[in-house]
Design a protein around this motif. Structure first.
Motif, short mmCIF file in Angstrom:
data_model
loop_
_atom_site.label_atom_id
_atom_site.label_comp_id
_atom_site.label_asym_id
_atom_site.label_seq_id
_atom_site.Cartn_x
_atom_site.Cartn_y
_atom_site.Cartn_z
N GLN A 20 0.81 -1.32 -0.04
CA GLN A 20 -0.09 -0.03 0.01
C GLN A 20 1.06 1.24 -0.05
OE1 GLN A 20 -1.19 -2.87 1.67
NE2 GLN A 20 -2.83 -2.89 -0.07
N ILE B 58 1.17 -1.29 -12.31
CA ILE B 58 1.52 -2.48 -11.54
C ILE B 58 0.50 -2.91 -10.68
CG2 ILE B 58 3.27 -3.45 -9.95
CD1 ILE B 58 4.68 -3.08 -12.59
N PHE B 59 -0.06 -1.97 -10.11
CA PHE B 59 -1.09 -2.50 -9.05
C PHE B 59 -2.39 -2.48 -9.47
CE2 PHE B 59 2.23 -0.73 -6.37
CZ PHE B 59 2.20 -1.79 -5.34
N THR B 60 -2.94 -2.49 -10.98
CA THR B 60 -4.18 -2.80 -11.71
C THR B 60 -3.97 -3.94 -12.55
OG1 THR B 60 -3.88 -1.03 -13.16
CG2 THR B 60 -5.27 -0.61 -11.09
N GLN C 277 2.08 -10.30 -10.27
CA GLN C 277 0.86 -10.58 -9.93
C GLN C 277 0.69 -11.30 -8.67
OE1 GLN C 277 -2.31 -9.90 -11.51
NE2 GLN C 277 -3.66 -11.14 -10.08
N ILE D 59 2.21 -9.11 -5.43
CA ILE D 59 1.19 -8.15 -5.00
C ILE D 59 0.01 -8.52 -4.25
CG2 ILE D 59 2.54 -6.34 -6.07
CD1 ILE D 59 -0.12 -6.33 -7.73
N THR D 60 -0.60 -9.68 -4.94
CA THR D 60 -1.94 -10.07 -4.40
C THR D 60 -1.65 -11.30 -3.37
OG1 THR D 60 -1.96 -12.08 -5.86
CG2 THR D 60 -3.03 -9.65 -6.77
N GLY D 61 -0.45 -11.52 -2.88
CA GLY D 61 -0.48 -12.27 -1.57
C GLY D 61 -0.52 -13.74 -2.24
#
Lengths: 235, 260
Positions: free
Chosen positions: B216, B242-244, B252, B255-257
């Motif tokens: 974040q 990068i975040f969308t 991917q 960042i999405t864990g």
């Protein structure tokens, strides 16, 4: 896609997909019942459809609450974010579809009080096509099948063409026999409602494109005919 | 990985085929990366991915590690950072650094900020030095809170204030680039927000590279994000993209864990 390290996140995502699938199934059933009420002049069934619309509205509210909660607590990004935002959009598309189905049922209640008119079969014919499109797009959503969604997107043109033809047919009918004006006007609005359901189905296909590819579906949707439609001021 | 997104500003720092070995361990592998002027670039990736190693190449902090070997080309404004003629002390005046844990000197608030300007001879007299200290504290958003106690110990400040003191100390020598290694990991959310707001303001005058474990935070403060994995630069692009819509499955997943 592989699983999240935090398993409850996966559970929440699949819960969201489940609510959407249920909403989609309900909307399909509502439309089928509304059309059956229309073709069989079954006012009892029509009344049930009108009353059941509330269930779809409740599910939409559930999706809304759940997505807001997920956005706040999970702060999703990338594909997760797209899934969650898409769920929100798809649920409101389905909710609209439910509204249109209920509207068809409401008008069926009125129509059942009037003498039958011939163009009804043409409306039902167009409705069958829209039902197919709706089923396809909801399946595509569940299966995340983009190719299927794009096929649906392209088929909406057929609905538009049929609608244009239907519009002319109804006009002709009313001019020939003014006694049918009341019934045909209701049919005209029903046709419009059904045609709009097709549009919402294509919207869902567009959302699915965004989910899978992260981009908007490029190019204008193929639009059929349009002759005479502007008078009615739709879209 | 090349990147064709909009190029708004020129490259301040360019890395070409940068490799770092710690003894036998190949810690950073063939990294090509441009850090754009006047932007915040976030370096993200799992622990041990090489992001801090890369950050430490930019001001030659890796020189302090005996076993570290750096190869490839690192250029600051067209000048090779690793050229034998480069004075490392001068380089670090141009490329400042803020660390994970606030580390003020055991001196007064004033002396913490005045330290750099003094050793680099940036002030001719007391008045000039006072001015540098005040303006640095001002830019770090700390002046209002410490104005009346500049002679008190820097270590007596709260954690968030200490970190902003360290930022003031870093900007007092008028660097061009500021490197930040997880600058907020020891701070509470309010202090973090203040530092993030500060980073956003500093971007006008400095080029900033930040290593962060908080997705974040990277999303909030940076314009560009670079994702590292096992010593390789996997993907770099506009933070928003990068975040969308990350292109690489590893980005991917991270960042999405989805992997740890």
């Amino acid at each position: 896609m592989s699983q999240h390290t935090v398993k409850s996140f996966d559970e929440e995502l699949s819960h969201l997909a489940n609510i959407l699938a249920r909403m989609g199934g309900l909307a399909e059933a509502q439309l089928a019942s509304a059309l059956q009420a229309l073709s069989r002049r079954d006012s009892e069934l029509a009344a049930r459809v009108v009353a059941s619309d509330q269930r779809i509205d409740e599910l939409e509210q559930e999706v809304q609450n759940f997505t807001v909660r997920m956005l706040a607590l999970r702060q999703p990004v990338a594909a997760d974010l797209r899934h969650i935002v898409a769920a929100l959009k798809i649920s409101s598309e389905i909710e609209r579809i439910g509204d249109y189905a209920a509207n068809v049922a409401k008008r069926a209640l009125v129509l059942n009080q009037l003498p039958a008119v011939k163009p009804l079969s043409a409306v039902l014919h167009m409705a069958t096509l829209v039902q197919e499109i709706l089923k396809e797009v909801l399946d595509a959503t569940v299966e995340q099948d983009l190719d299927k969604a794009i096929r649906v997107w392209n088929r909406d043109e057929e609905v538009d063409d049929m609608y244009t033809g239907l519009f002319r047919e109804l006009l002709t009918y009313m001019m020939e026999d003014p006694r049918t004006i009341t019934a045909c006007s209701h049919l005209m609005f029903m046709a419009k409602n059904i045609e709009r359901i097709g549009d919402h189905a294509t919207n869902i296909a567009e959302v699915l494109h965004f989910v899978v590819n992260g981009t908007a579906l490029k190019g204008a949707r193929p639009k059929g005919g349009g002759g005479g439609l502007d008078i009615e001021g739709g879209h | 990985m090349t990147d064709t997104e909009h190029h708004v500003s020129k490259a301040k720092v360019s890395a070409r085929d940068v490799n770092v070995h710690y003894g036998e361990k190949h810690a950073l592998k063939h990294v090509d990366l441009e850090i754009r002027e006047g932007e915040v670039t976030a370096l993200i990736g799992p622990s041990g991915c090489g992001k801090s190693t890369f950050l430490r190449c930019i001001n030659r902090m890796n020189d302090l590690v005996d076993t570290a070997r750096v190869s490839g080309e690192l250029v600051l404004d067209g000048q090779d950072i690793y050229h034998p003629s480069v004075d490392v002390v001068q380089l670090r005046a141009r490329v400042g650094m803020v660390f994970q844990k606030p580390n003020p000197f055991p001196k007064s608030i004033y002396d913490n900020v005045a330290y750099g300007p003094r050793i680099h001879g940036l002030a001719n007299d007391k008045t000039e030095l006072d001015e540098i200290v005040r303006s640095s504290l001002e830019k770090a958003g700390l002046l209002g809170e410490v104005e009346d106690r500049l002679q008190e110990a820097g270590t007596g400040l709260s954690g968030g204030q200490q970190q902003r003191l360290c930022i003031a100390r870093a900007i007092a020598v008028a660097p061009e680039v500021i490197l930040m290694d997880e600058p907020c990991s020891a701070l509470d959310p309010i202090a973090t927000a203040k530092v993030e707001e500060l980073i956003d303001e500093l971007r006008e005058n400095f080029t900033i590279v930040i290593v962060t474990h908080s997705m974040q935070q990277a999303a909030r403060v940076s314009q560009r994000t670079a994702f590292f994995h096992l010593g390789e630069l996997i993907e770099v692009g506009d933070t928003e993209r990068i975040f969308t819509n990350p292109r690489h499955p590893l980005t991917q997943g991270y960042i999405t864990g989805r992997f740890g």
